[in-house]
Design an enzyme around this catalytic site. Structure first.
Site, PDB file in Angstrom:
ATOM      1  N   LYS A   1       0.871  -1.170   0.000  1.00 52.77           N
ATOM      2  CA  LYS A   1       0.000   0.000   0.000  1.00 52.77           C
ATOM      3  C   LYS A   1       0.908   1.219   0.000  1.00 52.77           C
ATOM      4  O   LYS A   1       1.638   1.461   0.958  1.00 52.77           O
ATOM      5  CB  LYS A   1      -0.913   0.014   1.223  1.00 52.77           C
ATOM      6  CG  LYS A   1      -1.818   1.242   1.269  1.00 52.77           C
ATOM      7  CD  LYS A   1      -2.526   1.388   2.594  1.00 52.77           C
ATOM      8  CE  LYS A   1      -3.198   2.745   2.668  1.00 52.77           C
ATOM      9  NZ  LYS A   1      -3.733   3.037   4.016  1.00 52.77           N
TER      10      LYS A   1
ATOM     11  N   GLY B   1      -8.295   8.976   9.554  1.00 46.06           N
ATOM     12  CA  GLY B   1      -8.671   9.069  10.959  1.00 46.06           C
ATOM     13  C   GLY B   1      -9.727  10.104  11.285  1.00 46.06           C
ATOM     14  O   GLY B   1     -10.076  10.278  12.450  1.00 46.06           O
TER      15      GLY B   1
ATOM     16  N   THR C   1      -8.917   3.225  12.131  1.00 45.17           N
ATOM     17  CA  THR C   1      -9.273   4.034  13.299  1.00 45.17           C
ATOM     18  C   THR C   1     -10.708   3.804  13.748  1.00 45.17           C
ATOM     19  O   THR C   1     -10.983   3.732  14.950  1.00 45.17           O
ATOM     20  CB  THR C   1      -9.053   5.527  12.993  1.00 45.17           C
ATOM     21  OG1 THR C   1      -7.723   5.721  12.512  1.00 45.17           O
ATOM     22  CG2 THR C   1      -9.273   6.379  14.226  1.00 45.17           C
TER      23      THR C   1
END
Length: 254
Positions: free
Chosen positions: A93, A154, A204
């Protein structure tokens, strides 16, 4: 189920391994989610040592190491090379951060790094924006998957630009697309799947929830519901009401 670089994944959920209250809760959340992919930061692994490595290997899911925290092409490429050696996978990633406050990707460096890593045999999953021209350049650089953000990492804001995300899905109908970043609630995850996205990457929203295990299960249910709704072909939105009960056979009182 989604297919990435020829590999079929058992679930449309990709789940991160950072920020959990404990290793036991991390493992339980993965079990509750049924996630098919675990994302792993090389920096996080280094901090946990062999214990953390053994833990993620026990999850028995595909591993997707990431270059989280990298700000330059060289840094991202070097981190990817280290991750491949440590975790024994060509999947990466790719994150190249261009703005520290928003953790927004540096799309220029991202394309350059994607091209370099693809030439080295990596299977690149680029964390990008929904910009069509950027995504086209990433595909031409060798990427076969795109991971546009829903909102800043997040933030829990959900899908900030649904129009742009729908346009991206329509522009690249045969490219696996994963919403990466910004998901905060199961309704956000369901909305992404209803748009026709192939998977959602979470971290998150699950790890920092009051009850990560229950939230992981809720996210899994939302992803399944969203995918089913997409396949069911929802009705078009209308500005005017449409009666659900036909007038034929209706009784009229004099």
């Amino acid at each position: 189920m989604p297919v990435f670089y020829g590999k079929s994944i058992s679930s449309p959920m990709m789940l991160g391994t950072a920020q959990y209250p404990s290793p036991a809760i991390l493992a339980a959340a993965f079990s509750a989610s049924g996630a098919g992919v675990a994302t792993v930061s090389l920096r996080r692994e280094s901090g946990g040592g062999q214990d953390f490595l053994r833990l993620i290997e026990k999850l028995d899911v595909a591993l997707l190491p990431n270059t989280a925290g990298c700000h330059t092409v060289k840094e991202a490429v070097t981190t990817a090379q280290m991750a491949r050696e440590l975790l024994r996978t060509n999947w990466i990633k790719l994150e190249v951060i261009g703005h520290d406050d928003l953790l927004a990707p540096d799309v220029f460096a991202l394309v350059e790094a994607a091209r370099e890593l693809s030439s080295q045999g990596f299977r690149v999953f680029p964390y990008c924006t929904e910009d069509l021209s950027v995504c086209d350049r990433l595909l031409r650089a060798g990427c076969e998957v795109l991971m546009p953000w829903g909102a800043p990492i997040g933030s829990g804001l959900g899908l900030n630009n649904p129009l742009g995300l729908r346009a991206l899905r329509a522009a690249f109908p045969d490219v696996p697309l994963v919403i990466d970043a910004g998901i905060g609630r199961p309704s956000h995850a369901a909305a992404a799947m209803e748009m026709g996205f192939d998977a959602v990457l979470l971290n998150t929203a699950v790890a920092k929830a009051g009850d990560p295990v229950t939230m992981a299960h809720a996210m899994a249910q939302a992803l399944d519901a969203g995918r089913a709704a997409f396949l069911a072909d929802p009705i078009d939105e209308r500005e005017m009401a449409t009666p659900s009960t036909p007038l034929i056979g209706k009784a009229f009182l004099q």
